[in-house]
Design an enzyme around this catalytic site. Structure first.
Site, mmCIF file in Angstrom:
data_model
loop_
_atom_site.group_PDB
_atom_site.id
_atom_site.type_symbol
_atom_site.label_atom_id
_atom_site.label_comp_id
_atom_site.label_asym_id
_atom_site.label_seq_id
_atom_site.Cartn_x
_atom_site.Cartn_y
_atom_site.Cartn_z
ATOM 1 N N THR A 1 8.042 9.744 -3.605
ATOM 2 C CA THR A 1 7.393 10.315 -2.416
ATOM 3 C C THR A 1 7.641 11.816 -2.334
ATOM 4 O O THR A 1 6.710 12.601 -2.101
ATOM 5 C CB THR A 1 7.915 9.613 -1.143
ATOM 6 O OG1 THR A 1 7.597 8.218 -1.244
ATOM 7 C CG2 THR A 1 7.297 10.188 0.106
ATOM 8 N N ASN B 1 -0.811 1.442 -8.099
ATOM 9 C CA ASN B 1 0.305 0.546 -7.795
ATOM 10 C C ASN B 1 -0.131 -0.844 -7.371
ATOM 11 O O ASN B 1 0.605 -1.806 -7.551
ATOM 12 C CB ASN B 1 1.208 1.160 -6.725
ATOM 13 C CG ASN B 1 0.447 1.718 -5.548
ATOM 14 O OD1 ASN B 1 -0.473 2.518 -5.708
ATOM 15 N ND2 ASN B 1 0.811 1.310 -4.354
ATOM 16 N N CYS C 1 5.422 -1.603 -1.323
ATOM 17 C CA CYS C 1 6.325 -0.460 -1.365
ATOM 18 C C CYS C 1 6.017 0.573 -0.294
ATOM 19 O O CYS C 1 6.614 1.633 -0.279
ATOM 20 C CB CYS C 1 6.324 0.176 -2.743
ATOM 21 S SG CYS C 1 4.711 0.565 -3.348
#
Ligand code: PLP
Length: 387
Positions: free
Chosen positions: A73, A154, A329
């Site tokens: 991130t 993802n 996530c």
């Protein structure tokens, strides 16, 4: 309990744990501040620099282009905002971002747009979740500051041809960032071949600890830091070096890179096996690319008719299988996925099954039995009951 959520986090590798242990404890109990000039500081600094060199070598980068961050991130935010702010100083305030990016990129770009007056062109994916390089390049303008396209998605595991974008952008002013957080485990990455200016990794996705990642930031490409302070890492990322985390990240990068040739086909065998069994059930469809070369070996994404997504992951967890409805996530909240929206999948349950270096064939077989039973049980009670 079968754990089929390695895309959310994969267990740490022994090499990473050993590095963590070594650098948290240190022989004499002192891990110095890596910016201190004394022996303990120099030792810690050597650990950071060694890890930096390992990561650089494995990515085909120069060591000074590698910055350790707190994770994917931060690496994504640093690249997006840092490169955008620097380009804005030269009058370029336009971003080109794929619509299927992780929130770490997507929300950073949206914030630059909403709060900072940048303009974003969102590039929609193809129906299999891949992003067409031609569509990306068609959106680039003379005032484009940053182009951001993830190496692999993802949720769907869709793999993008970042090198094609990099080659076309190489001589222009726009910087290219790629979020390679999901890709690194099973795809070799070479920043020189991809011709990207920035790349993000997250250690817990390939066998390192939580809380550390990598930003590859090509020197010479102007960047404005997110945080100001002690000026570490050429001023791009201030803050005391996290020697133990950085060393563990470096060890995980090396171990994962060494294992890839053996691991990727093994994981492909497992996701193929799961697909074979589950796609045989009525009302189960694969999402994402059908061509295996276009999807990650580690990911299988399914739509399941006649069951509720939340009820499915809840029932699977109760029955001992840990998996994710989509991208677990982010926040754990079961909200609609922007990725599935973008590829036009809605309605029934989505299930992401993802495998990693600790997954065994036996675990896969046990999981398949449970998943098959749970789907049948949920359908028997109308899709959303508790079974
Ligand atoms: N980018 C992608 C593609 C991811 O899958 C994740 C996973 O969480 C992130 C970024 C964020 O990484 P981190 O958890 O290290 O902040």
């Amino acid at each position: 309990m079968p754990y089929l959520d390695h895309a959310a986090s994969t267990p740490p590798r022994p090499e990473a744990l050993a590095a963590l242990d070594r650098w948290l404890r240190a022989d004499d109990g002192v891990v110095g501040n890596a910016s201190s000039a004394h022996a303990a500081g120099r030792r810690a600094r050597a650990a950071v620099e060694e890890a930096r060199e390992v990561v650089a070598e494995r990515l085909g980068a120069a060591p000074h282009d590698i910055v350790f961050t707190s994770g994917g991130t931060e690496a994504d935010n640093l690249a997006l905002k840092g490169l955008a702010w620097a380009a804005a100083e030269q009058g370029r305030r336009h971003l080109v971002v794929s619509a299927v990016e992780h929130p770490a990129v997507r929300d950073a770009a949206a914030w630059l747009c909403d709060a900072q007056g940048f303009e974003v062109t969102w590039v929609q994916p193809q129906s299999d979740g891949r992003v067409d390089p031609e569509a990306v390049l068609a959106a680039v303008r003379p005032d484009t500051a940053v182009v951001s396209v993830m190496a692999a998605n993802n949720e769907l595991g869709a793999v993008n041809d970042v090198a094609a974008i990099g080659a076309a952008l190489a001589d222009g002013p726009a910087a290219l960032h790629t979020d390679a957080v999901q890709a690194f485990k099973t795809l070799p990455l070479d920043v020189a071949a991809m011709r990207c200016d920035a790349l993000a990794l997250s250690a817990h996705k390939f066998g390192g600890p939580h809380g550390v990642g990598v930003a590859h930031l090509r020197r010479g490409v102007p960047i404005v830091p997110l945080s100001h302070g002690g000026g570490q890492d050429r001023g791009v990322r201030s803050g005391t070096f996290a020697a133990a985390l950085d060393a563990a990240c470096g060890a995980a990068v090396a171990a994962s890179d060494d294992a890839r040739e053996e691991l990727a086909p093994r994981l492909r065998g497992m996701t193929d096996r799961m697909a074979k069994v589950l796609l045989d059930l009525d009302g189960v469809r694969r999402n994402g690319p059908s061509d295996p070369t276009h999807r990650l070996a580690s990911h299988l994404h399914l739509s399941i008719d006649g069951v509720d997504g939340e009820a499915l992951t809840f029932a699977l967890d109760r029955a001992g299988v840990q998996a994710s409805a989509g991208a677990a996530c982010s926040s754990g909240a079961n909200k609609a996925s922007h990725v599935l929206d973008a590829v036009g999948i809605d309605g029934d349950a989505a299930l992401r099954l993802s495998v990693g270096w600790t997954t065994t064939d036996d675990e896969v077989e046990r999981a398949l039995d449970v998943i098959t039973d749970v789907i049948a049980d949920l359908r028997a009670v109308g899709g959303g009951g508790v079974v």
